[in-house]
Design a protein around this motif. Structure first.
Motif, PDB file in Angstrom:
ATOM      1  N   GLY A 119       8.382  15.399  -8.635  1.00  0.00           N
ATOM      2  CA  GLY A 119       6.993  15.154  -8.287  1.00  0.00           C
ATOM      3  C   GLY A 119       6.730  13.768  -7.751  1.00  0.00           C
ATOM      4  O   GLY A 119       5.573  13.376  -7.583  1.00  0.00           O
ATOM      5  N   HIS A 120       7.797  13.025  -7.478  1.00  0.00           N
ATOM      6  CA  HIS A 120       7.636  11.649  -7.018  1.00  0.00           C
ATOM      7  C   HIS A 120       7.973  11.448  -5.549  1.00  0.00           C
ATOM      8  O   HIS A 120       7.847  10.350  -5.028  1.00  0.00           O
ATOM      9  N   GLY A 121       8.412  12.481  -4.855  1.00  0.00           N
ATOM     10  CA  GLY A 121       8.922  12.338  -3.488  1.00  0.00           C
ATOM     11  C   GLY A 121       7.952  11.673  -2.525  1.00  0.00           C
ATOM     12  O   GLY A 121       8.314  10.743  -1.805  1.00  0.00           O
ATOM     13  N   LEU A 122       6.705  12.116  -2.493  1.00  0.00           N
ATOM     14  CA  LEU A 122       5.747  11.528  -1.553  1.00  0.00           C
ATOM     15  C   LEU A 122       5.321  10.127  -1.981  1.00  0.00           C
ATOM     16  O   LEU A 122       5.005   9.289  -1.132  1.00  0.00           O
ATOM     17  N   ILE A 123       5.364   9.861  -3.279  1.00  0.00           N
ATOM     18  CA  ILE A 123       5.076   8.499  -3.749  1.00  0.00           C
ATOM     19  C   ILE A 123       6.166   7.552  -3.253  1.00  0.00           C
ATOM     20  O   ILE A 123       5.885   6.441  -2.805  1.00  0.00           O
ATOM     21  N   VAL A 124       7.409   7.992  -3.318  1.00  0.00           N
ATOM     22  CA  VAL A 124       8.527   7.179  -2.814  1.00  0.00           C
ATOM     23  C   VAL A 124       8.347   6.919  -1.323  1.00  0.00           C
ATOM     24  O   VAL A 124       8.516   5.790  -0.850  1.00  0.00           O
ATOM     25  N   LEU A 125       7.995   7.952  -0.552  1.00  0.00           N
ATOM     26  CA  LEU A 125       7.763   7.765   0.886  1.00  0.00           C
ATOM     27  C   LEU A 125       6.648   6.746   1.128  1.00  0.00           C
ATOM     28  O   LEU A 125       6.783   5.859   1.972  1.00  0.00           O
ATOM     29  N   ASP A 126       5.548   6.871   0.388  1.00  0.00           N
ATOM     30  CA  ASP A 126       4.437   5.934   0.553  1.00  0.00           C
ATOM     31  C   ASP A 126       4.849   4.500   0.267  1.00  0.00           C
ATOM     32  O   ASP A 126       4.408   3.576   0.944  1.00  0.00           O
ATOM     33  N   ARG A 127       5.704   4.307  -0.729  1.00  0.00           N
ATOM     34  CA  ARG A 127       6.076   2.956  -1.139  1.00  0.00           C
ATOM     35  C   ARG A 127       7.137   2.307  -0.254  1.00  0.00           C
ATOM     36  O   ARG A 127       7.087   1.106  -0.029  1.00  0.00           O
ATOM     37  N   LEU A 128       8.103   3.089   0.210  1.00  0.00           N
ATOM     38  CA  LEU A 128       9.254   2.500   0.892  1.00  0.00           C
ATOM     39  C   LEU A 128       9.169   2.534   2.415  1.00  0.00           C
ATOM     40  O   LEU A 128       9.745   1.668   3.074  1.00  0.00           O
ATOM     41  N   ALA A 129       8.516   3.530   2.972  1.00  0.00           N
ATOM     42  CA  ALA A 129       8.470   3.664   4.435  1.00  0.00           C
ATOM     43  C   ALA A 129       7.270   2.900   4.987  1.00  0.00           C
ATOM     44  O   ALA A 129       6.199   2.885   4.379  1.00  0.00           O
TER      45      ALA A 129
END
Length: 159
Positions: A119-129
């Motif tokens: 459930g963290h995939g889009l949060i990771v995208l928001d933070r790193l990309a």
């Protein structure tokens, strides 16, 4: 999220674009161990492109790229029937990661269960990309993320 622009330009058949960039493609139809294979493929490309130094912010940035690849590919496996292709597009000021799949459904946030992993995939995208989005392609889509390299000689930033 948005529909973002496509890659830097047409290929000349040698993995290079006419804008002095480079493109690496990995077909993923029926591939086992797809996440690990994509990480290895990306790691090789990053090494060839000088993105993997021993330490510092550039090394952290390479780790960020590998995590982005893992998240994009995992999301395609879990929610889109699996990825069909990984494309890395490098220009001097940016790296674009593209993961194609056969599902037309764009990524969306799902409720997270505290007792369940994920459930963290889009949060990771928001933070790193720096930016990310989706483009419809045929009957499916490409989910992409863009990241810029850290300048050479930059000291590591605290995390």
């Amino acid at each position: 999220m948005g529909t973002g622009r496509r890659g830097p330009g047409p290929e000349n058949g040698q993995g290079h674009t006419h804008t002095h960039g480079q493109i690496r493609r990995l077909a993923l139809f029926g591939v086992r161990g797809v996440v690990g294979r994509c990480r290895d493929f990306t790691g090789s490309a990053l090494a060839d492109w000088g993105w993997i130094p021993d330490s510092g912010e550039r090394a952290e940035r390479a780790d960020d790229v590998l995590l982005l690849v893992s998240e994009l590919v995992t999301n395609a496996c879990l929610h889109a029937g699996g990825p069909t292709e990984l494309v890395l597009r490098r220009t001097p000021g940016r790296l674009r990661i593209e993961v194609a799949d056969a599902s037309p459904e764009p990524p969306r946030r799902r409720p997270r269960e505290v007792s369940q992993p994920g459930g963290h995939g889009l949060i990771v995208l928001d933070r790193l990309a720096e930016s990310w989005g989706t483009d419809r392609v045929g009957d499916g889509k490409v989910v992409w993320a863009e990241i810029t390299p850290a300048p050479a000689g930059v000291r590591p930033r605290p995390r």
